[in-house]
Write an enzyme that holds these catalytic residues in place. Structure first.
Site, PDB file in Angstrom:
ATOM      1  N   HIS A  59     -12.771   0.927  -7.693  1.00 43.87           N
ATOM      2  CA  HIS A  59     -12.262   0.034  -8.747  1.00 43.87           C
ATOM      3  C   HIS A  59     -11.881  -1.316  -8.123  1.00 43.87           C
ATOM      4  O   HIS A  59     -12.302  -2.377  -8.598  1.00 43.87           O
ATOM      5  CB  HIS A  59     -11.051   0.710  -9.401  1.00 43.87           C
ATOM      6  CG  HIS A  59     -10.238  -0.159 -10.315  1.00 43.87           C
ATOM      7  ND1 HIS A  59     -10.111   0.109 -11.651  1.00 43.87           N
ATOM      8  CD2 HIS A  59      -9.500  -1.265 -10.081  1.00 43.87           C
ATOM      9  CE1 HIS A  59      -9.331  -0.814 -12.200  1.00 43.87           C
ATOM     10  NE2 HIS A  59      -8.931  -1.660 -11.263  1.00 43.87           N
ATOM     11  N   GLU A  60     -11.128  -1.266  -7.031  1.00 44.71           N
ATOM     12  CA  GLU A  60     -10.707  -2.505  -6.358  1.00 44.71           C
ATOM     13  C   GLU A  60     -11.914  -3.249  -5.796  1.00 44.71           C
ATOM     14  O   GLU A  60     -11.967  -4.476  -5.835  1.00 44.71           O
ATOM     15  CB  GLU A  60      -9.711  -2.199  -5.232  1.00 44.71           C
ATOM     16  CG  GLU A  60      -8.412  -1.542  -5.688  1.00 44.71           C
ATOM     17  CD  GLU A  60      -7.688  -2.335  -6.764  1.00 44.71           C
ATOM     18  OE1 GLU A  60      -7.824  -3.566  -6.807  1.00 44.71           O
ATOM     19  OE2 GLU A  60      -6.992  -1.710  -7.587  1.00 44.71           O
ATOM     20  N   ASP A 164      -4.965  -5.065 -15.286  1.00 41.39           N
ATOM     21  CA  ASP A 164      -6.154  -5.902 -15.476  1.00 41.39           C
ATOM     22  C   ASP A 164      -6.228  -6.410 -16.911  1.00 41.39           C
ATOM     23  O   ASP A 164      -6.678  -7.520 -17.164  1.00 41.39           O
ATOM     24  CB  ASP A 164      -7.409  -5.084 -15.164  1.00 41.39           C
ATOM     25  CG  ASP A 164      -7.426  -4.626 -13.722  1.00 41.39           C
ATOM     26  OD1 ASP A 164      -6.884  -5.339 -12.870  1.00 41.39           O
ATOM     27  OD2 ASP A 164      -7.975  -3.540 -13.452  1.00 41.39           O
TER      28      ASP A 164
HETATM   29 ZN   LIG Z   1      -7.862  -3.383 -11.429  1.00 38.55          ZN
END
Ligand SMILES: [Zn+2]
Length: 363
Positions: A59-60, A164
């Site tokens: 994800h990062e 996010d």
């Molecule tokens: Zn994120």
């Protein structure tokens, strides 16, 4: 920051696991032993958590690779027990770019979920163990991993900083509004949601109260940060540096530092060795030094040698972020590798206050 493990770079980005992560693993093993699970079951559980964090890393990495497309490098990715953080050099300020970078993380989780969908559909997800403990085994492992990726995507898309989703919301608002105004609105929405989470926590699950507090503080911090930064936009390190500052030699005694501390307003001092910057001391270091080593001890004994440097042309916003991240009290300003000045964390704060006052706004 202490780290337990650093991996080989992943697509050029250093990935490390924060040492507190080991506490999470210990806690999982401990609580599962207490719940009466056997070694194989605990092994599956630990493997599951590690796989989950692999998804968090991806994800990062999604954020990092999206940012790279816009020429923004990622300093590193660190995994904490509560999740991962990709430290980007800066956030893109163009709305569309921020939107893409913010979406890229959750998008990775959605892709993982889609890849694991066949397993989710096949698996029997009725709890196999006692009611409190959901037992992971080879038959439900991939299905559970897929489902948790759905949760990761949804949780990260909550429209509130520091998630996010907060950035997505701000990016959408900045298409029509200024970045400062967009952040302000996104921050208020985040705070309202945070209060909602906390209230729901009283009825549903106390964990939601923590999420609420976490979101509230994150929303507040982001707004303060963007507002503060807006006042120093366009300035460089050179504009904020002091050229008249006190420096002491590392061989001088602590008593010299006491003298300069009592003499003036400065609280942080540069320490040199043969007139070359060597480290720094703060007011707290001096006081600690007196009790620990006595006033005759050389300053070398109490000196912090991790100096931060920046070029005089660096945008002041970037210097400000460096102060926030590293918590260092001073940064040295250089020109062609020669130190020409010093920026104190307090100076930059004062500069923001003054510029805010001139604009008739408060920070
Ligand atoms: Zn994120």
């Amino acid at each position: 920051m202490k780290r337990a493990l650093t991996f080989p770079k992943l697509m050029g980005i250093p990935v490390s696991i924060h040492w507190t992560f080991t506490l999470l693993i210990i806690w999982i093993v401990y609580s599962n032993v207490r719940a009466g699970l056997n070694a194989a079951q605990i092994g599956w559980m630990v493997l599951f958590v590690l796989s989950l964090f692999l998804c968090v890393t991806l994800h990062e990495l999604g954020h990092a690779l999206a940012a790279r497309r816009y020429g923004i490098q990622t300093k590193d990715i660190t995994l904490y027990p509560i999740g991962g953080v990709a430290r980007l050099e800066k956030m893109p300020e163009k709305p569309v770019q921020e939107l893409v970078v913010a979406f890229a993380g959750p998008a990775v989780n959605i892709v993982i979920m889609l890849l694991l969908t066949p397993f989710i559909l096949q698996a029997d997800l009725q709890p196999a163990g006692s009611e409190e403990v959901f037992i992971i085994n080879q038959s439900n492992f991939l299905a559970m991993l897929g489902l948790l990726n759905v949760w990761l995507a949804v949780f990260n898309l909550i429209p509130a900083f520091p998630m996010d989703g907060g950035r997505v919301l701000r990016a959408l608002l900045s298409i029509k509004l200024s970045r400062v105004r967009a952040t302000e609105i996104a921050s208020v929405i985040g705070k309202v949601l945070a209060v909602g989470f906390a209230l729901a926590g009283f009825y549903l699950n106390p964990f939601l109260i923590f999420i609420g507090i976490f979101i509230f503080l994150g929303a507040h911090a982001e707004n303060e940060m963007v507002k503060s930064q807006s006042f120093i936009t366009g300035l460089t390190a050179k504009d904020a540096m002091m050229t008249n500052f006190i420096s002491l030699d590392k061989q001088q005694p602590v008593s010299e530092a006491v003298k300069v501390l009592l003499d003036g307003e400065a609280k942080n001092f540069l320490i040199t060795s043969d007139e070359v910057p060597y480290g720094y001391i703060t007011r707290e270091d001096i006081i600690r030094g007196i009790t620990q080593f006595g006033e005759n001890a050389p300053l070398e004994n109490i000196c912090n040698t991790q100096l931060q440097f920046t070029d005089y042309t660096t945008e002041l916003n970037e210097v400000f972020l460096e102060f926030q991240k590293t918590r260092t009290p001073l940064i040295l300003v250089q020109r062609q590798n020669k130190t020409i000045g010093l920026i104190d964390a307090e100076n930059i704060g004062e500069l923001i206050l003054i510029r805010a006052a001139r604009k008739g706004s408060s920070v």
